[in-house]
Design an enzyme around this catalytic site. Structure first.
Site, PDB file in Angstrom:
ATOM      1  N   SER A   1       0.848  -1.192   0.000  1.00  0.00           N
ATOM      2  CA  SER A   1       0.000   0.000   0.000  1.00  0.00           C
ATOM      3  C   SER A   1       0.888   1.248   0.000  1.00  0.00           C
ATOM      4  O   SER A   1       1.655   1.457  -0.938  1.00  0.00           O
ATOM      5  CB  SER A   1      -0.975  -0.035   1.175  1.00  0.00           C
ATOM      6  OG  SER A   1      -1.980   0.941   1.021  1.00  0.00           O
TER       7      SER A   1
ATOM      8  N   HIS B   1      -7.743  -5.129  -1.056  1.00  0.00           N
ATOM      9  CA  HIS B   1      -6.638  -4.464  -0.376  1.00  0.00           C
ATOM     10  C   HIS B   1      -6.445  -5.142   0.977  1.00  0.00           C
ATOM     11  O   HIS B   1      -6.912  -4.650   2.013  1.00  0.00           O
ATOM     12  CB  HIS B   1      -6.964  -2.979  -0.208  1.00  0.00           C
ATOM     13  CG  HIS B   1      -5.773  -2.100  -0.095  1.00  0.00           C
ATOM     14  ND1 HIS B   1      -4.981  -1.759  -1.172  1.00  0.00           N
ATOM     15  CD2 HIS B   1      -5.229  -1.469   0.978  1.00  0.00           C
ATOM     16  CE1 HIS B   1      -4.007  -0.961  -0.770  1.00  0.00           C
ATOM     17  NE2 HIS B   1      -4.127  -0.774   0.539  1.00  0.00           N
TER      18      HIS B   1
ATOM     19  N   ASP C   1      -9.433  -4.831  -5.637  1.00  0.00           N
ATOM     20  CA  ASP C   1      -8.977  -3.746  -4.759  1.00  0.00           C
ATOM     21  C   ASP C   1      -9.741  -2.465  -5.071  1.00  0.00           C
ATOM     22  O   ASP C   1      -9.603  -1.895  -6.157  1.00  0.00           O
ATOM     23  CB  ASP C   1      -7.478  -3.531  -4.961  1.00  0.00           C
ATOM     24  CG  ASP C   1      -6.845  -2.666  -3.875  1.00  0.00           C
ATOM     25  OD1 ASP C   1      -7.569  -1.884  -3.230  1.00  0.00           O
ATOM     26  OD2 ASP C   1      -5.620  -2.781  -3.682  1.00  0.00           O
TER      27      ASP C   1
END
Length: 319
Positions: free
Chosen positions: A183, A302, A273
């Site tokens: 991320s 995610h 995601d």
């Protein structure tokens, strides 16, 4: 195949839509010159930790705007010769993980440094100083100021300074450096590899901070990207400065740094995601000219990508 973005076949040709500032390369060349002019004055402070395989430290160093940056650091015991090193970067608003999370790499003979991002959950110093809002997601800090005061610009340079500090240690082999994160950490791994071309291996999971305008057009400016929605609603409610805002964000858009990467890159992403949409990640991936691959998780969003830690561990064995 379920899809929250564009089909996988289209992802491999997507080039992004966020505008690139005309002076992007000059901006980053100036920024790197500024970073290199700073004496980082690194310090390693021992930490009591009952490990049989590594000594543990707190590493601190100076970076841009005279901020003190902190990282956890581990050094394998009784190693002969210079060692490879792995640099780790954490997710949004987080901090470096516990020392035990670093020891699996130390067990292989790697030094490991895990940086705390300034202004987030760890111990790095946040000196502030930018005009405008500091609320919500950090990439909006500095949007009302000159590009040199964008928050992410300094965090990006912190990654390069960390690499400079670690590569300068007399027990580290500067030709065997790897970077990793997910991320925000995935974005910072790509950034570090871009700003420090000596980095050999880069592993990035679902990287953040890519193709801001695509996020906005998908109506996904929420969660990690909520700063976009907040900023427009509060500071440009009629989008009269829309072009200016997205162009300024272009200075800190990872897709435009991606062509600088010389490292071998492994990216991993989930096609479901909705936090960092796959197309935004591929905007960066498709601009890389280095040796690269992407590991696809069709049913994942995610989140932890099952088995990816083991794939990454084996990938870093090339060190």
């Amino acid at each position: 195949m379920p899809c929250v973005d564009m089909p996988l076949s289209n992802l491999y040709s997507y080039e992004g839509i966020n505008p690139r500032p005309a002076d992007f390369d000059e901006f980053w060349n100036r920024s790197l010159a500024e970073m290199r002019s700073i004496e980082p004055a690194p310090s390693l402070t021992p930490v009591q930790y009952n490990s049989k395989i590594a000594d543990c430290f707190v590493l601190t160093f100076k970076s841009t705007k005279n901020a003190t940056i902190s990282a956890k650091f581990v050094k394998p015991k009784n190693a002969d010769g210079k060692m490879p090193a792995v640099l780790l970067f954490h997710g949004l608003s987080g901090e470096s993980e516990s020392y035990i999370k670093l020891l699996h790499y130390a067990s292989q003979g790697y030094c490991v440094a895990y940086m705390d991002c300034r202004g987030q959950g760890g111990y790095s110093e946040d000196v502030g100083g930018a005009l405008g809002t500091t609320y919500t997601t950090p990439f909006v800090r500095g949007l009302d100021d000159k590009p040199e005061n964008l928050y992410c610009r300094d965090v990006f340079l912190d990654t390069a300074m960390l690499a400079r500090v670690v590569m300068g240690m007399d027990f580290v082999d500067e030709t065997r450096i790897a970077v990793q994160g997910g991320s925000q950490g995935g974005a910072l791994s790509l950034v570090c590899a871009a700003l420090v071309p000596e980095v050999k291996l880069c592993q990035a999971n679902y990287p953040y901070l890519c193709d801001y305008k695509r996020v906005w057009e998908m109506d996904l400016d929420k969660g990690a990207y909520e700063g976009l929605r907040y900023y427009f609603r509060h500071f440009d409610p009629r989008h009269e400065r829309e072009d200016e805002i997205f162009e300024k964000l272009g200075y800190i858009d990872v897709q435009f740094l991606a062509p600088r990467i010389k490292a071998k890159v492994m990216m991993a992403t989930g096609l479901m995601d909705t936090t960092c949409p796959p197309s935004t990640q591929f905007a960066a991936y498709n601009k890389m000219t280095c040796e690269k691959e992407v590991v696809i998780y069709p049913d994942f969003g995610h989140e932890t990508l099952k088995g990816q830690d083991d794939i990454t561990f084996n990938f870093f064995a090339e060190l």
